[in-house]
Scaffold this motif. Structure first.
Motif, PDB file in Angstrom:
ATOM      1  N   TYR A  97       0.828  -1.204   0.000  1.00 29.89           N
ATOM      2  CA  TYR A  97       0.000   0.000   0.000  1.00 29.89           C
ATOM      3  C   TYR A  97       0.865   1.259   0.000  1.00 29.89           C
ATOM      4  CZ  TYR A  97      -4.168  -2.767   1.003  1.00 29.89           C
ATOM      5  OH  TYR A  97      -5.203  -3.664   0.917  1.00 29.89           O
ATOM      6  N   GLY A  98       0.445   2.245  -0.803  1.00 31.69           N
ATOM      7  CA  GLY A  98       1.055   3.555  -0.765  1.00 31.69           C
ATOM      8  C   GLY A  98       0.289   4.436   0.201  1.00 31.69           C
ATOM      9  N   ILE A  99       0.996   5.160   1.042  1.00 28.80           N
ATOM     10  CA  ILE A  99       0.382   6.070   2.011  1.00 28.80           C
ATOM     11  C   ILE A  99       0.597   7.494   1.501  1.00 28.80           C
ATOM     12  CG2 ILE A  99       0.234   6.745   4.420  1.00 28.80           C
ATOM     13  CD1 ILE A  99      -0.358   3.784   3.904  1.00 28.80           C
ATOM     14  N   PHE A 100      -0.502   8.214   1.301  1.00 24.83           N
ATOM     15  CA  PHE A 100      -0.452   9.557   0.734  1.00 24.83           C
ATOM     16  C   PHE A 100      -1.011  10.565   1.744  1.00 24.83           C
ATOM     17  CE2 PHE A 100      -0.877   6.492  -2.623  1.00 24.83           C
ATOM     18  CZ  PHE A 100      -0.070   6.936  -3.651  1.00 24.83           C
ATOM     19  N   TYR A 101      -0.628  11.844   1.573  1.00 31.20           N
ATOM     20  CA  TYR A 101      -1.266  12.924   2.317  1.00 31.20           C
ATOM     21  C   TYR A 101      -1.842  13.905   1.296  1.00 31.20           C
ATOM     22  CZ  TYR A 101       2.681  16.061   1.309  1.00 31.20           C
ATOM     23  OH  TYR A 101       3.609  16.842   0.679  1.00 31.20           O
ATOM     24  N   GLN A 102      -2.908  14.580   1.657  1.00 33.29           N
ATOM     25  CA  GLN A 102      -3.593  15.478   0.736  1.00 33.29           C
ATOM     26  C   GLN A 102      -3.196  16.922   1.011  1.00 33.29           C
ATOM     27  OE1 GLN A 102      -7.861  15.353   0.925  1.00 33.29           O
ATOM     28  NE2 GLN A 102      -8.128  16.207  -1.131  1.00 33.29           N
ATOM     29  N   ASP A 103      -2.760  17.595  -0.063  1.00 34.73           N
ATOM     30  CA  ASP A 103      -2.407  19.012   0.027  1.00 34.73           C
ATOM     31  C   ASP A 103      -2.432  19.578  -1.384  1.00 34.73           C
ATOM     32  OD1 ASP A 103      -1.458  21.528   0.462  1.00 34.73           O
ATOM     33  OD2 ASP A 103       0.240  20.915   1.712  1.00 34.73           O
ATOM     34  N   CYS A 104      -3.482  20.279  -1.714  1.00 38.74           N
ATOM     35  CA  CYS A 104      -3.642  20.798  -3.086  1.00 38.74           C
ATOM     36  C   CYS A 104      -2.752  22.002  -3.360  1.00 38.74           C
ATOM     37  CB  CYS A 104      -5.104  21.177  -3.328  1.00 38.74           C
ATOM     38  SG  CYS A 104      -6.224  19.754  -3.265  1.00 38.74           S
ATOM     39  N   SER A 105      -2.100  22.552  -2.327  1.00 39.11           N
ATOM     40  CA  SER A 105      -1.244  23.725  -2.535  1.00 39.11           C
ATOM     41  C   SER A 105       0.160  23.356  -2.992  1.00 39.11           C
ATOM     42  CB  SER A 105      -1.169  24.544  -1.241  1.00 39.11           C
ATOM     43  OG  SER A 105      -0.526  23.790  -0.209  1.00 39.11           O
ATOM     44  N   VAL A 106       0.508  22.069  -2.899  1.00 43.78           N
ATOM     45  CA  VAL A 106       1.843  21.629  -3.285  1.00 43.78           C
ATOM     46  C   VAL A 106       1.956  21.572  -4.807  1.00 43.78           C
ATOM     47  CG1 VAL A 106       3.523  19.753  -3.108  1.00 43.78           C
ATOM     48  CG2 VAL A 106       2.062  20.335  -1.158  1.00 43.78           C
ATOM     49  N   ALA A 107       3.100  22.011  -5.325  1.00 45.21           N
ATOM     50  CA  ALA A 107       3.311  21.999  -6.775  1.00 45.21           C
ATOM     51  C   ALA A 107       3.321  20.569  -7.298  1.00 45.21           C
ATOM     52  CB  ALA A 107       4.630  22.687  -7.103  1.00 45.21           C
ATOM     53  N   LEU A 108       2.877  20.423  -8.558  1.00 42.62           N
ATOM     54  CA  LEU A 108       2.874  19.096  -9.170  1.00 42.62           C
ATOM     55  C   LEU A 108       4.290  18.578  -9.308  1.00 42.62           C
ATOM     56  CD1 LEU A 108       0.173  19.584 -11.954  1.00 42.62           C
ATOM     57  CD2 LEU A 108      -0.098  18.794  -9.597  1.00 42.62           C
ATOM     58  N   SER A 109       4.454  17.284  -9.115  1.00 44.49           N
ATOM     59  CA  SER A 109       5.790  16.699  -9.058  1.00 44.49           C
ATOM     60  C   SER A 109       5.949  15.561 -10.041  1.00 44.49           C
ATOM     61  CB  SER A 109       6.082  16.191  -7.636  1.00 44.49           C
ATOM     62  OG  SER A 109       5.981  17.232  -6.695  1.00 44.49           O
ATOM     63  N   ARG A 110       7.196  15.330 -10.390  1.00 41.72           N
ATOM     64  CA  ARG A 110       7.581  14.101 -11.086  1.00 41.72           C
ATOM     65  C   ARG A 110       8.068  13.104 -10.041  1.00 41.72           C
ATOM     66  NH1 ARG A 110      12.204  16.052 -14.849  1.00 41.72           N
ATOM     67  NH2 ARG A 110      12.239  17.795 -13.356  1.00 41.72           N
ATOM     68  N   TYR A 111       7.831  11.839 -10.315  1.00 39.09           N
ATOM     69  CA  TYR A 111       8.342  10.775  -9.440  1.00 39.09           C
ATOM     70  C   TYR A 111       9.256   9.877 -10.264  1.00 39.09           C
ATOM     71  CZ  TYR A 111       5.023  11.862  -5.697  1.00 39.09           C
ATOM     72  OH  TYR A 111       4.339  12.471  -4.687  1.00 39.09           O
ATOM     73  N   ARG A 112      10.347   9.474  -9.660  1.00 36.00           N
ATOM     74  CA  ARG A 112      11.256   8.554 -10.333  1.00 36.00           C
ATOM     75  C   ARG A 112      11.677   7.449  -9.354  1.00 36.00           C
ATOM     76  NH1 ARG A 112       9.150  10.569 -13.831  1.00 36.00           N
ATOM     77  NH2 ARG A 112      10.003  11.810 -15.571  1.00 36.00           N
ATOM     78  N   LEU A 113      11.744   6.212  -9.877  1.00 36.74           N
ATOM     79  CA  LEU A 113      12.204   5.050  -9.116  1.00 36.74           C
ATOM     80  C   LEU A 113      13.618   4.715  -9.550  1.00 36.74           C
ATOM     81  CD1 LEU A 113       9.095   4.874  -8.705  1.00 36.74           C
ATOM     82  CD2 LEU A 113       9.343   2.386  -8.759  1.00 36.74           C
TER      83      LEU A 113
END
Length: 396
Positions: A42-58
């Motif tokens: 499971y991925g655990i997320f937090y909600q915050d619409c003010s944060v800039a959009l991000s890229r994710y890399r593995l």
């Protein structure tokens, strides 16, 4: 972070479909859910619409470690990338909110070289698969041959959940299938990177999510059905073997008191059935009828029938039933020679006519089929051997 509401979501895509995992995290990010960590699947997320959009890399682990070394974290931070968490001992996950920041991996061939540790780890896992399958097979099958501790085989047959062994074998096969799928995905990923083809982003992941959800539904449905399937009485976890009119199904093998006593009807009757991997057919019937003395003189008879997968298992069931037979019949089992049967054992009081409620018990075997009939009545079962032979020949 502690004051923010957390949202948990099952990882919908296969781990080594790296681009799909990244695309899933980025889509969640656009919805305002930002990754905190992974807990199992499971991925655990937090909600915050003010944060800039991000890229994710593995990025694959280069060695066994719980987090990247500080110098790597510092170097990536200067490039605009923030360390998020480590996924299942396989990948470090990085996040970047600056669209102008450079990619962490720009050369696919060099990127493929970073999978050396995970590739070696995958080979070790694959080498363990045959041993895992053998252990699972042993857990499911060997107790039937050598007993589960001190529990006799007959008790195991009565208490085992229908389809239990097959269910766990299927679960083991599913686990092995996941390992093989991981190996296939990794091989395809490294082959693509090794030829200089970069990862295609964004990558569609919704179909994989639907497949994952369907598999989870099937697994939970199987668990639920396996628990709801029993509708008989404890401890058999059995199903009814009677039709809507209260008569036994045509397939049921049992000693019928109406035939044995010449009675027209029974005052009580119940029939149960169960099928297991190594005991495909099992029936338990309980009957009672009025004796010559009227309602106060009830005659009862209980039949236990086991059709085992092998004759060796039937021999073991026969030996265990003889132990119970000796207790019920009140004497040492006596073996009689009966045409058509491999063995016929009788136990009871030699002076049947002198007892008000004489008890007798028969254990008979033909091939891989074993029948036990416990009886309270005045018929001498030793002269009913042809009838028992006919019962055991049913459906053979």
């Amino acid at each position: 972070m502690s004051g923010r509401q957390e949202y948990r979501e099952f990882r919908p895509v296969e781990l080594y479909d790296v681009a799909a995992v990244e695309s899933w995290l980025e889509e969640r990010d656009r919805e305002g859910y930002h990754l905190l960590r992974f807990r199992g699947l499971y991925g655990i997320f937090y909600q915050d619409c003010s944060v800039a959009l991000s890229r994710y890399r593995l990025q694959p682990l280069l060695r066994k470690e719980k987090s990247p070394p500080p110098e790597m974290t510092d170097a990536y931070r200067e490039l605009g990338w923030e360390y998020v968490c480590t996924l299942a001992g396989t990948f470090h996950i990085w996040r970047c909110g600056d669209p102008a920041a450079p990619e962490l991996d720009t050369d696919p061939v060099v990127q493929s070289m970073g999978y050396g540790y995970l590739e070696r780890k995958m080979r070790r896992h694959l080498l363990r698969l045959p041993a895992i399958l053998l252990v699972c097979l042993g857990i499911c099958v060997l107790p039937w041959f050598w007993g589960a501790g001190d529990m006799p085989l007959v008790d195991q047959l009565e208490h085992a959940l229908p389809g239990e062994g097959l269910f766990w074998l299927l679960m083991a096969a599913a686990a092995v299938g996941v390992e093989l799928l991981d190996a296939f995905r990794m091989r395809r990923l490294l082959r693509s990177l090794g030829t200089g083809v970069p990862l295609e982003r964004p990558r569609s992941w919704r179909l994989q999510k639907r497949v994952t959800q369907a598999v989870m539904v099937l697994i939970w449905a199987g668990v639920l059905i396996s628990w709801l399937l029993p509708d008989g009485g404890d401890p058999h976890f059995t199903r009814s073997a009677m039709d809507g009119d209260g008569e036994p199904l045509a397939e049921v093998v049992y000693v019928d008191l109406r035939e044995l006593e010449g009675s027209e009807e029974l005052t009580g009757f119940s029939a149960e059935r169960k099928s297991l991997l190594l005991a495909p057919r099992m029936y338990w019937t309980r009957q009672s009828t009025e004796g010559p003395g009227g309602p106060l003189n009830l005659i009862s008879g209980n039949t236990s029938y086991y059709r085992m997968g092998t004759e060796g298992l039937a021999l073991r069931v026969e030996e265990e039933l003889k132990t119970w037979q000796e207790w019920f019949g009140g004497g040492e089992p006596e073996r009689l020679k009966v045409p058509g049967l491999d063995s016929f054992w009788w136990a009871g009081d030699e002076q049947l006519s002198r007892r008000e409620d004489p008890c007798q018990c028969v254990v008979a075997r033909r091939g891989n089929c074993v029948l036990m009939f416990s009886y309270t009545g005045h018929k001498d079962l030793r002269i009913q051997t042809d009838y028992f032979a006919a019962v055991l020949m049913k459906f053979q």
